[in-house]
Design a protein around this motif. Structure first.
Motif, PDB file in Angstrom:
ATOM      1  N   ALA A 115      -6.537   4.600  -2.601  1.00  0.00           N
ATOM      2  CA  ALA A 115      -7.022   2.973  -2.314  1.00  0.00           C
ATOM      3  C   ALA A 115      -6.056   2.321  -1.866  1.00  0.00           C
ATOM      4  CB  ALA A 115      -7.552   2.734  -3.578  1.00  0.00           C
ATOM      5  N   SER A 116      -4.890   3.403  -2.628  1.00  0.00           N
ATOM      6  CA  SER A 116      -4.031   2.638  -1.860  1.00  0.00           C
ATOM      7  C   SER A 116      -3.285   2.795  -0.987  1.00  0.00           C
ATOM      8  CB  SER A 116      -2.205   2.620  -3.280  1.00  0.00           C
ATOM      9  OG  SER A 116      -2.640   2.374  -4.171  1.00  0.00           O
TER      10      SER A 116
ATOM     11  N   GLY B 135       0.657  -1.573  -0.189  1.00  0.00           N
ATOM     12  CA  GLY B 135      -0.150  -0.197  -0.047  1.00  0.00           C
ATOM     13  C   GLY B 135       0.829   0.967   0.124  1.00  0.00           C
TER      14      GLY B 135
ATOM     15  N   PRO C  21     -10.843   2.550  -6.018  1.00  0.00           N
ATOM     16  CA  PRO C  21     -10.194   2.360  -6.546  1.00  0.00           C
ATOM     17  C   PRO C  21      -9.944   2.720  -7.950  1.00  0.00           C
ATOM     18  CG  PRO C  21     -12.690   2.174  -7.526  1.00  0.00           C
ATOM     19  CD  PRO C  21     -12.964   3.063  -6.211  1.00  0.00           C
ATOM     20  N   GLN C  22      -8.802   2.040  -7.711  1.00  0.00           N
ATOM     21  CA  GLN C  22      -7.119   2.037  -8.117  1.00  0.00           C
ATOM     22  C   GLN C  22      -6.540   3.200  -8.302  1.00  0.00           C
ATOM     23  OE1 GLN C  22      -6.143  -0.795 -10.600  1.00  0.00           O
ATOM     24  NE2 GLN C  22      -8.681  -1.486  -9.780  1.00  0.00           N
TER      25      GLN C  22
ATOM     26  N   LYS D 207     -10.959   2.122  -0.221  1.00  0.00           N
ATOM     27  CA  LYS D 207     -10.269   1.064  -1.396  1.00  0.00           C
ATOM     28  C   LYS D 207     -12.183   1.331  -2.602  1.00  0.00           C
ATOM     29  CE  LYS D 207      -8.707  -2.626  -2.063  1.00  0.00           C
ATOM     30  NZ  LYS D 207      -7.581  -2.124  -3.596  1.00  0.00           N
TER      31      LYS D 207
ATOM     32  N   GLY E  92      -5.589   3.615   1.325  1.00  0.00           N
ATOM     33  CA  GLY E  92      -6.159   2.595   2.456  1.00  0.00           C
ATOM     34  C   GLY E  92      -5.510   1.345   2.650  1.00  0.00           C
ATOM     35  N   LEU E  93      -5.801   0.542   1.426  1.00  0.00           N
ATOM     36  CA  LEU E  93      -4.800  -0.342   1.991  1.00  0.00           C
ATOM     37  C   LEU E  93      -4.212  -0.508   2.990  1.00  0.00           C
ATOM     38  CD1 LEU E  93      -4.163  -3.519   1.185  1.00  0.00           C
ATOM     39  CD2 LEU E  93      -2.556  -2.262  -1.060  1.00  0.00           C
TER      40      LEU E  93
END
Length: 546
Positions: free
Chosen positions: A136-137, A27, A131-132, A127, A139-140
Motif C-alpha cells: 500500500a505504501s 510512500g 491496506p496497511q 493500496k 502504491g501511495l
C-alpha cells in the motif's frame, strides 16, 4: 483562457505538484524495507553507477525533473545519501537529451497522461488490495509519481497559450546581447511550462522553420537546461537539508554546464558539423540541436565529475538545520585527533556537554509538554554520541601510550553509558508515566519525589568536581529504596483494583527506565571522575578509582 482561469490552473497545478512530492516521499519512506534500501544503495554505490541510474531512469520516463524530484524523495525518505543522489542528478541531465533525439526523429508526441493515469490506477489498486502494508505504501508512492506528472501537465496547459503566442522572430541573435536574449527565452519557457522537453520541441520547430538561426536555437536549449532546475528548487521547499543540497547541486551543475556550453558554442557546432560529416548524415537543425544538447551535457558531467567530492563537501556546509548544527561536536576536529593528549581533553569536554544535554532533556521529560521536541533533541544527542565514538577511533594510533589507550577505552564506555541514558530519557518522554497517576494523588506524589531525587542525583554528580565512589553508591542505594517503594505501592494499587492495570504497567515500565537511567548515569559519572583525575592529578585527590 482568461486571467482568473489561468491563475486557478496555475494554483491547482502547483498544489497537485506539491502534494505529489509529499506522497512520493511518505510512500517511499513507509515502503522502505531493507531490500529496497539495498537496491537503491547498489544502484548508486559509486558515482558512475549513480550517473548510469539517472540516465536510464530519465530515458525511461522522459523527464529529468521527475527523476530529480524522485531522487529528492529518496533523500527525504533517508533511502540514499546526498552524495549518492548527486550521481543521479548528473545522469538525469544526460538522460533528458533522449527527448531531443525523439523529437528530432518522430516529433514531440509525448503524452504525459499515458504514464500518469496508469501509475495512479495501479497505485490505488495496490493500496486497496493490501491496506496497511508495504504494498500500500508503494502504491501511495506510485500515485504521488502519477500526480506529479498531472501537476506538470496542468501547469504546462495553463501557460500553453502564452508559449504558443511567443513570437520568436521578434528577437535577433546579433552579438552577445542577442544570444543572451535567446538564452533568457529558453529559461522563461522552461520555467513556465515546467518541461524542458516542451521548450526543446518548440526550439527545434522554430529552428526547422527558419524562424531562428542555429546558434540562437542552441542558446535556447542551454536556457532550457537552466530553466529545468526550477522544478527541483520548487520540490526542495520544506524538504530536508540534504534534499535542499541535492537541489542546489543540480542548479550549480546546470549553471556550470550552461556557462561552458555558451562560451564554446561555436566550437560545439563545429564538432557537430564534423561528426555528421564523418557519418555522412544530413546536419538538419533538429539533428544538430539534439546532438548539441547531448554534447554539452556529457561535457558538463566530465567537468563536474572531478569536482564531485569538493562540491559535496561545499554543500554539506550549507543549508544546515538547527538539528544538524546542534549535533556537531563543539570541541572535536580532525587537527586535534592528531595529538592524543589534546584529543582526550577535548573528548572529556564533549562528553560532559552531552551529559549536560541529557540532564536538560530529563528535566523536560518530567513536564507533560511536547514529547516530540524532546525526542528530536534526544536524536541530536545520540548523533553527538556517535560523533564521539567515531572520533575516538580516529585518534592517531601510532602515538598512543598505554595510559592514553586506557583513557580512550574509558571514554568509549562513557559514551556507551550516556547513549543508553539518552534512550531511557526518550522512552520516558514518550510514556510520561506521571500523567497516568493524575487521579491518584499519593502515588503521583511518590513518583514525583522519585523523579525529583533522580534529577538531583544527576545534577549533583555532574556539576561536582569530584565525588567518591562510596558517596555515589550511597545515593544509588537511596534511589533504589525509593524505586522499590514506589513499585511496591503501584503493584498493590493494581492488585486492589484502585489503579487500572494498564496504568500500573505503564508506570512500572517508566520506573524500570528511570532505574536503568540511574545505573547507567552512575557508571558514567564514576568513569568521568576517574578520567578527570588521570588528566588533572592535582584536582583529583578526592576521587576514588572505579
Amino acid at each position: 483562457m482568461d486571467t482568473l482561469q489561468l491563475i486557478g490552473s496555475l494554483l491547482g497545478g502547483l498544489g497537485i505538484f506539491l502534494v505529489a512530492i509529499g506522497m512520493m516521499t511518505d510512500g517511499l519512506k513507509l515502503a522502505a524495507g531493507s531490500s529496497l534500501r539495498k537496491v537503491l544503495a547498489t544502484w548508486t554505490k559509486t558515482p558512475q553507477r549513480g550517473i548510469a541510474s539517472g540516465f536510464c531512469m530519465t530515458a525511461l520516463v522522459q523527464s529529468s525533473s521527475a527523476v530529480t524530484v524522485a531522487s529528492l524523495g529518496f533523500v527525504n525518505a533517508g533511502l540514499i545519501t546526498m552524495h549518492q543522489a548527486l550521481g543521479i542528478v548528473y545522469g538525469a541531465n544526460v538522460g533528458t537529451t533522449i527527448t531531443g533525439w525523439l523529437v528530432a526523429a518522430v516529433g514531440f508526441k509525448f503524452n504525459i497522461q499515458a504514464i500518469a493515469l496508469p501509475l495512479i490506477g495501479i497505485g490505488a489498486l495496490m493500496k486497496l488490495l493490501r491496506p496497511q502494508s508495504r504494498l500500500a505504501s508503494a502504491g501511495l508512492a506510485l500515485v504521488g509519481f502519477g500526480l506529479f506528472f498531472i501537476g506538470i501537465d496542468i501547469l504546462k496547459g495553463a501557460f500553453e497559450h502564452v508559449v504558443a503566442t511567443f513570437d520568436l522572430s521578434q528577437f535577433t541573435a546579433e552579438g552577445l546581447t542577442g544570444m543572451l536574449t535567446f538564452l533568457l527565452v529558453g529559461i522563461v519557457m522552461t520555467t513556465l511550462t515546467q518541461s524542458s522537453s516542451a521548450s526543446i520541441a518548440l526550439t527545434i520547430t522554430a529552428a526547422a522553420s527558419g524562424m531562428i538561426g542555429l546558434y540562437a536555437a542552441g542558446a535556447m536549449v542551454i536556457g532550457a537546461n537552466i530553466g529545468t532546475t526550477s522544478t527541483s528548487i520548487l520540490a526542495a521547499i520544506g524538504a530536508t537539508s540534504n534534499a535542499k543540497r541535492v537541489a542546489a547541486a543540480q542548479v550549480i551543475f546546470n549553471a556550470l554546464t550552461a556557462v561552458v556550453a555558451f562560451a564554446i558554442l561555436p566550437v560545439l557546432f563545429y564538432l557537430i558539423t564534423e561528426i555528421t560529416g564523418f557519418f555522412n548524415l544530413t546536419a538538419d537543425p533538429a539533428l544538430s540541436l539534439a546532438l548539441f544538447h547531448t554534447l554539452f551535457n556529457v561535457l558538463g558531467v566530465m567537468l563536474i565529475f572531478g569536482l564531485n567530492n569538493r562540491l559535496a563537501n561545499f554543500l554539506m556546509k550549507r543549508f544546515c538545520s538547527a538539528e544538524e548544527t546542534a549535533s556537531r561536536p563543539r570541541f572535536l576536529d580532525k587537527t586535534i585527533a592528531q595529538t592524543p593528549a589534546l584529543a582526550t581533553n577535548a573528548l572529556l569536554l564533549e562528553t560532559k556537554l552531552v551529559a549536560d544535554k541529557i540532564l536538560a532533556q530529563y528535566e523536560k521529560s518530567r513536564q507533560p509538554l511536547d514529547s516530540l521536541a524532546i525526542e528530536q533533541a534526544i536524536q541530536t544527542i545520540q548523533k553527538l554520541c556517535q560523533h564521539i565514538g567515531n572520533f575516538i577511533v580516529t585518534v592517531e594510533q601510532s602515538a598512543l601510550s598505554e595510559e592514553t589507550t586506557g583513557l580512550l577505552a574509558k571514554l568509549m564506555r562513557v559514551e556507551h553509558y550516556l547513549f543508553t541514558c539518552s534512550h531511557c530519557v526518550e522512552k520516558l518522554a514518550h510514556l510520561q508515566p506521571q500523567k497516568q497517576l493524575s487521579e491518584h494523588p499519593e502515588l503521583h506524589a511518590q513518583l514525583q519525589e522519585y523523579q525529583s531525587q533522580l534529577g538531583h542525583f544527576m545534577k549533583t554528580s555532574l556539576t561536582a568536581e569530584s565525588m567518591s565512589e562510596s558517596t555515589l553508591n550511597t545515593a544509588l542505594e537511596q534511589l533504589q529504596q525509593l524505586h522499590d517503594d514506589v513499585k511496591d505501592d503501584l503493584i498493590l494499587a493494581g492488585t486492589n483494583a484502585t489503579l487500572p492495570i494498564d496504568n500500573m504497567v505503564v508506570n512500572i515500565n517508566g520506573l524500570s527506565d528511570m532505574w536503568q537511567l540511574t545505573q547507567q548515569w552512575q557508571k558514567a559519572m564514576l568513569l568521568l571522575y576517574l578520567i578527570e583525575a588521570q588528566l588533572n592529578p592535582q584536582q583529583g585527590t578526592n576521587s576514588t578509582r572505579a
